[in-house]
Design an enzyme around this catalytic site. Structure first.
Site, mmCIF file in Angstrom:
data_model
loop_
_atom_site.group_PDB
_atom_site.id
_atom_site.type_symbol
_atom_site.label_atom_id
_atom_site.label_comp_id
_atom_site.label_asym_id
_atom_site.label_seq_id
_atom_site.Cartn_x
_atom_site.Cartn_y
_atom_site.Cartn_z
ATOM 1 N N GLU A 1 0.816 -1.208 0.000
ATOM 2 C CA GLU A 1 0.000 0.000 0.000
ATOM 3 C C GLU A 1 0.855 1.266 0.000
ATOM 4 O OE1 GLU A 1 -3.357 0.722 2.843
ATOM 5 O OE2 GLU A 1 -3.741 -1.377 2.428
ATOM 6 N N HIS B 1 -8.815 1.110 0.921
ATOM 7 C CA HIS B 1 -8.643 0.978 2.373
ATOM 8 C C HIS B 1 -9.629 1.876 3.122
ATOM 9 C CE1 HIS B 1 -5.573 -0.425 5.536
ATOM 10 N NE2 HIS B 1 -6.746 -0.187 6.126
#
Length: 319
Positions: free
Chosen positions: A266, A284
């Protein structure tokens, strides 16, 4: 006494206002992660730091901390971005925000499960980009009610998800965990081994922390054990899944689909996943509701208040 706080990203308005009522603070107002330089400055000069899940608070950074740093308060339930042992060795508290985000994260797993099973993103794109006509075999998906869901990780969020699945959708629940879950077993859930769970489940939902033993827990071998019409959901931690193996399994239809809210590197995402229609990708947002993000912030502030009062913070992470 130094009571200044550094915040690595701007929090909801009410939270920032409440924080300002108890202390002085500085904040990274930009839409980016805090830089290494900013983090070094924070640990050297502030009494507390409010960190986000993508802030790497490693041993080297912690060892540069000044004498005033008393607390690293993570804005999230996870804390694998922080070297807790190094912080403890320096006498620095580490806290997180459990409980208040349980419902929101479990609900996000349901969002992904429904979106994958009923091909919501594909259907939305069809309507937006052209015309459609109802037909008996058009855009067929998979049933949810009464099917079997396998839950890997039976903590607060996994148990919450399983109870809702059983009570709300009459799903059969299997779970894989280091210990029995009385909460899940209260709705008839059965604890099984990982291999059996993968083989029997129509949906597999991941709800476990990132540790050395859970990194790449789901790889090519595990995906091959799932049903061909199985769907994988991950709202836990990205590196629990080998993204390259998942992309390969999805492209070859080893499994029917996947829904992801977290990623291995990420904010980068495995490029092959972006080319596939049978995966739903969220940025997310597991805890991204107005109420949840506010309560997370207020929990962080309560931890800061406790430390500034010379007390142990209520949400202290313990090794």
């Amino acid at each position: 006494m130094n009571r200044k706080v550094y915040v690595t990203r701007t929090l909801p308005t009410y939270v920032m206002k409440t924080l300002g009522n108890i202390c002085e603070y500085d904040v990274n107002h930009e839409e980016r992660l805090a830089t290494r330089e900013e983090l070094v400055n924070a640990v050297k000069n502030y009494a507390a730091i409010i960190t986000m899940l993508n802030d790497p608070i490693d041993a080297d950074l912690i060892n540069q901390a000044g004498p005033d740093l008393k607390l690293i308060a993570n804005y999230g339930v996870g804390f694998n971005n922080i070297d807790v042992a190094a912080a403890k060795a320096k006498g620095i508290y580490v806290t997180n925000t459990p409980d208040v985000l349980t419902d929101a994260t479990a609900d996000t797993a349901f969002t992904l499960m429904f979106a994958c099973a009923r091909r919501v993103i594909e259907c939305d794109n069809i309507v937006r980009t052209g015309t459609f006509m109802w037909a008996p075999k058009y855009m067929l998906g998979y049933d949810i009610t009464g099917r079997t869901v396998g839950i890997i990780g039976a903590g607060r969020i996994g148990a919450n998800f399983g109870i809702k699945a059983a009570r709300g959708f009459n799903m059969k629940v299997l779970y894989y965990s280091r210990r029995n879950s009385l909460h899940l077993e209260s709705v008839g859930a059965q604890r099984v081994g990982l291999e059996e769970l993968l083989e029997r489940s129509d949906f597999v939902s991941l709800h476990l922390p990132l540790t050395d033993s859970t990194r790449h827990l789901i790889g090519a071998k595990e995906l091959a054990k799932m049903k061909p019409d199985g769907i994988l959901i991950n709202t836990s931690r990205g590196p629990v899944v080998d993204e390259k193996a998942l992309a390969d399994a999805l492209s070859r239809r080893v499994i029917a689909g996947a829904g992801l809210d977290v990623y291995e590197n990420e904010p980068e995402v495995e490029p092959a996943l972006k080319t596939l229609q049978n995966v739903v990708l969220l940025p997310h947002i597991g805890t991204a509701t107005f109420g949840t993000r506010r309560e997370m912030g207020l929990m962080v502030i309560r931890n800061i208040e406790a430390v500034f009062a010379g007390k142990e913070p209520p949400q202290m992470v313990r090794l």
